[in-house]
Scaffold this active site. Structure first.
Site, PDB file in Angstrom:
ATOM      1  N   ARG A  75      -0.295  -2.907  73.270  1.00 30.58           N
ATOM      2  CA  ARG A  75      -1.560  -2.449  72.663  1.00 30.58           C
ATOM      3  C   ARG A  75      -1.810  -3.049  71.288  1.00 30.58           C
ATOM      4  NH1 ARG A  75       0.000   2.582  75.104  1.00 30.58           N
ATOM      5  NH2 ARG A  75      -1.322   2.868  76.906  1.00 30.58           N
ATOM      6  N   LYS A 185      12.669   1.617  85.952  1.00 24.72           N
ATOM      7  CA  LYS A 185      12.870   3.017  86.286  1.00 24.72           C
ATOM      8  C   LYS A 185      12.366   3.884  85.133  1.00 24.72           C
ATOM      9  CE  LYS A 185      16.740   5.043  85.164  1.00 24.72           C
ATOM     10  NZ  LYS A 185      16.886   5.279  83.718  1.00 24.72           N
ATOM     11  N   HIS A 215      19.452  -1.208  86.315  1.00 24.02           N
ATOM     12  CA  HIS A 215      20.309  -2.193  85.635  1.00 24.02           C
ATOM     13  C   HIS A 215      21.790  -2.010  85.945  1.00 24.02           C
ATOM     14  CE1 HIS A 215      20.873   0.930  82.554  1.00 24.02           C
ATOM     15  NE2 HIS A 215      21.912   0.225  82.140  1.00 24.02           N
ATOM     16  N   LYS A 219      25.486  -4.895  86.595  1.00 25.76           N
ATOM     17  CA  LYS A 219      26.759  -4.898  85.863  1.00 25.76           C
ATOM     18  C   LYS A 219      27.825  -5.570  86.716  1.00 25.76           C
ATOM     19  CE  LYS A 219      25.792  -0.591  83.350  1.00 25.76           C
ATOM     20  NZ  LYS A 219      25.789  -0.906  81.922  1.00 25.76           N
ATOM     21  N   GLU A 253      28.080   9.408  78.273  1.00 23.74           N
ATOM     22  CA  GLU A 253      27.596   8.656  77.115  1.00 23.74           C
ATOM     23  C   GLU A 253      27.911   9.443  75.865  1.00 23.74           C
ATOM     24  OE1 GLU A 253      23.700   6.434  77.628  1.00 23.74           O
ATOM     25  OE2 GLU A 253      23.442   8.128  78.977  1.00 23.74           O
ATOM     26  N   ASP A 272      17.198  10.517  85.091  1.00 21.81           N
ATOM     27  CA  ASP A 272      17.528   9.365  84.245  1.00 21.81           C
ATOM     28  C   ASP A 272      18.749   8.598  84.771  1.00 21.81           C
ATOM     29  OD1 ASP A 272      17.028   7.790  81.950  1.00 21.81           O
ATOM     30  OD2 ASP A 272      18.626   8.812  80.838  1.00 21.81           O
ATOM     31  N   HIS A 277      21.211   5.373  88.949  1.00 21.52           N
ATOM     32  CA  HIS A 277      22.484   4.681  88.680  1.00 21.52           C
ATOM     33  C   HIS A 277      23.648   5.245  89.519  1.00 21.52           C
ATOM     34  CE1 HIS A 277      20.148   2.977  85.573  1.00 21.52           C
ATOM     35  NE2 HIS A 277      20.434   3.804  84.589  1.00 21.52           N
ATOM     36  N   LYS A 367      24.948  13.218  78.197  1.00 24.20           N
ATOM     37  CA  LYS A 367      24.757  12.641  76.863  1.00 24.20           C
ATOM     38  C   LYS A 367      25.625  13.421  75.887  1.00 24.20           C
ATOM     39  CE  LYS A 367      20.841  10.043  77.499  1.00 24.20           C
ATOM     40  NZ  LYS A 367      20.915   8.586  77.405  1.00 24.20           N
TER      41      LYS A 367
END
Ligand code: BG6
Length: 523
Positions: A75, A185, A215, A219, A253, A272, A277, A367
């Site tokens: 934008r 995603k 992704h 890996k 994570e 997520d 994944h 997380k």
């Protein structure tokens, strides 16, 4: 090999394996054609953290064919030079190789930029002119559109690309220029929206032009799951319910939501990480042998496997799934004060197939956990009869565990039982490890590098096909349904291994999660 505390395997910091490269002339991969890569959402986080550093490293590694041009669309109005300046900091920060001045100048010369609203025809008129210019420079009309925007923007972008004849349903390998679209995603928000999205995209593009990215599939260590399983004859005979007791798949994570409050509130850990994944990793670990390494042979087997995963009942969601939220999450910007969004989830899944009947798969992701650690642990069954019960007494003799460490400190370890040297038969657990970095002494490239290259080559093996995306949503739909209808997220302390209810889930089955073990310092 080292004697180890069975519940606390040491990190894979060294390797007792010397890598011998068997095929340094591997199956020769086609170089990508010269291409114009158009990134929608070019000023966003993903472009700075992943896409631009990946493209920069691909340029350094001479993986790109000249001319390859990168056109950012977003934008904000800015010149191509300002766009380059905007990307320089993030690329310097996230590149796996050093950013020398000359190399940066070369990369900056590959960048172009179009500013404008995604709903505005003028944006696409300007983009068309840039793509024409790229064609004159030698891209031959080959183009990849990367949709790195919120999914709500996909319909308008595709509609306008179609209206301005920037996409068409041409075939990939013919004489025509290639036209491919990478979709980031989360692919949809739930089963219904994913189906609608697939329908919508399908009106503009053929399945072979759609690259749904996950992704994790790029890996190295995830790809190695197939090589380990199908490149060695010793594992496959054991890879079934006769020898495997259970499997753990962890994606922990240490970071939080990193300022992405609004995104995360609408997403949560199940959408997520687990829907994509972890289910993808699980399907590679459990799928049947494909008839070849061709894209659709592998994708057929993955899809078949996902169809065999047992649907969770609403009761099972209540009993076999745990949701947590780290303390402090509700204070993050963009997060609702009474948010019920899960930042941690653990669940038990079963696969109804001859190979896996009765073997539980425990998945967990979170997380702000104690460590950053992604791994798959295959727990083998105990021996039928312990011959040396007395000798092993007190030494916690444990069944063998094969661990595929996806990140960090990529590698594989096998824990098994051995005799402790000495006159007596004393038994202990030992750990044999293979570290990727030590074994092959080669840098491991980033997932996005591999995936962008594959897309430019027209190789969809590592991208998700429509049927498996749909099925993955179908599988987690009951979890979303129950969790969104009933509050009950459990708070956990940041820096821990999640809510205690997750430990109880395993305990009930007489098991425990592997500890999240700190990797050694870099270098
Ligand atoms: C992304 C998620 O898909 O994967 C992020 O949106 C997450 O929330 C990231 O942090 C993890 O990726 P990696 O490669 O660091 O494990």
């Amino acid at each position: 090999m080292s004697r180890s505390n069975p519940t606390t395997p040491p990190p894979m910091d060294h390797s007792s394996v010397i890598g011998e490269i068997l095929s340094d002339q591997p199956i020769k991969r086609r170089r990508p054609d010269p291409t114009a890569i158009v990134i929608f959402g070019a000023t966003g986080d993903l472009t700075g953290r992943k896409l631009a550093p990946a493209l920069f490293n691909m340029m350094l590694d001479r993986a790109l064919t000249e001319p390859t041009l990168i056109i950012g669309v977003s934008r904000s109005e800015m010149t191509p030079a300002a766009f380059a300046t905007k990307l320089e900091g993030p690329v310097r920060q996230h590149s796996r190789q050093k950013v020398e001045l000359a190399a940066w100048d070369k990369f900056a010369s590959m960048l172009d930029y179009v500013g404008g609203e995604f709903a505005d025809d003028a944006t696409y008129i300007a983009l068309k002119a840039r793509l024409e210019a790229a064609k004159v420079k030698g891209t031959r009309g080959n183009r990849v559109f990367y949709l790195s925007t919120p999914p709500s923007q996909f319909p308008i972008i595709l509609e306008k690309l179609n209206k301005h004849q920037l996409i068409d349903r041409t075939q990939q390998r013919g004489t025509d220029a290639s036209c491919r679209v990478i979709v980031e995603k989360p692919f949809g928000h739930d089963l219904a929206s994913a189906r609608a999205l697939n329908e919508m995209i399908g009106t503009y593009l053929t399945e072979s032009q759609i690259y749904r990215i996950d992704h994790y599939l790029g890996k190295e260590t995830v790809q190695n799951i197939l090589v380990l399983r199908f490149g060695n004859s010793i594992f496959e005979p054991l890879w079934n319910r006769n020898h495997i007791d259970y499997v753990e798949i962890t994606a922990a994570e240490s970071i939080g939501i990193e300022g992405r409050g609004a995104f995360y509130e609408a997403t949560g850990v199940v959408r997520d990480i687990i829907q994509n994944h972890l289910l993808q990793v699980m399907s590679l670990v459990t799928m049947e042998v494909p008839s070849s390494f061709a894209a659709d042979d592998i994708r057929d087997e993955k899809s078949q496997l996902l169809r065999s995963v047992r649907n969770l009942t609403l009761n099972e969601v209540a009993n076999d799934c745990v949701r947590g939220q780290y303390k402090g999450y509700r204070d993050e910007p963009g997060v609702a004060p009474g948010s019920q969004t899960a930042t941690y989830a653990a669940m038990r899944l079963m696969i109804d197939s001859w190979r896996w009947q009765g073997v539980p798969f425990y998945l967990r992701a979170g997380k702000k956990m104690a460590e950053r650690l992604t791994e798959v642990s295959i727990h083998f069954k105990s021996v039928p009869l312990v011959l040396f019960k007395e000798e092993a007494a007190g030494s916690e003799l444990q069944p063998a565990v094969l661990t595929l460490r996806i990140q960090p400190h990529e590698g594989i370890s096998l824990r098994f039982v051995a005799k402790v040297p000495g006159e007596n038969i004393s038994v202990g657990n030992v750990l044999m490890t293979m570290s990727y970095a030590d074994a092959f002494k080669r840098p491991i490239s980033e997932a996005y590098e591999r995936l962008l290259l594959d897309c430019m080559r027209g190789d969809a093996t590592l991208f998700n096909r429509r049927d498996s995306v749909d099925r993955a949503w179908e599988l987690i739909q009951p979890v979303l349904q129950v969790w969104e209808a009933t509050p009950g997220v459990l708070p956990y302390e940041p820096g821990t291994s999640g809510p205690t209810a997750a430990a109880d889930l395993m305990k009930r089955d007489g098991r425990s999660w592997r500890e999240l073990v700190a990797p050694p310092p870099e270098g």
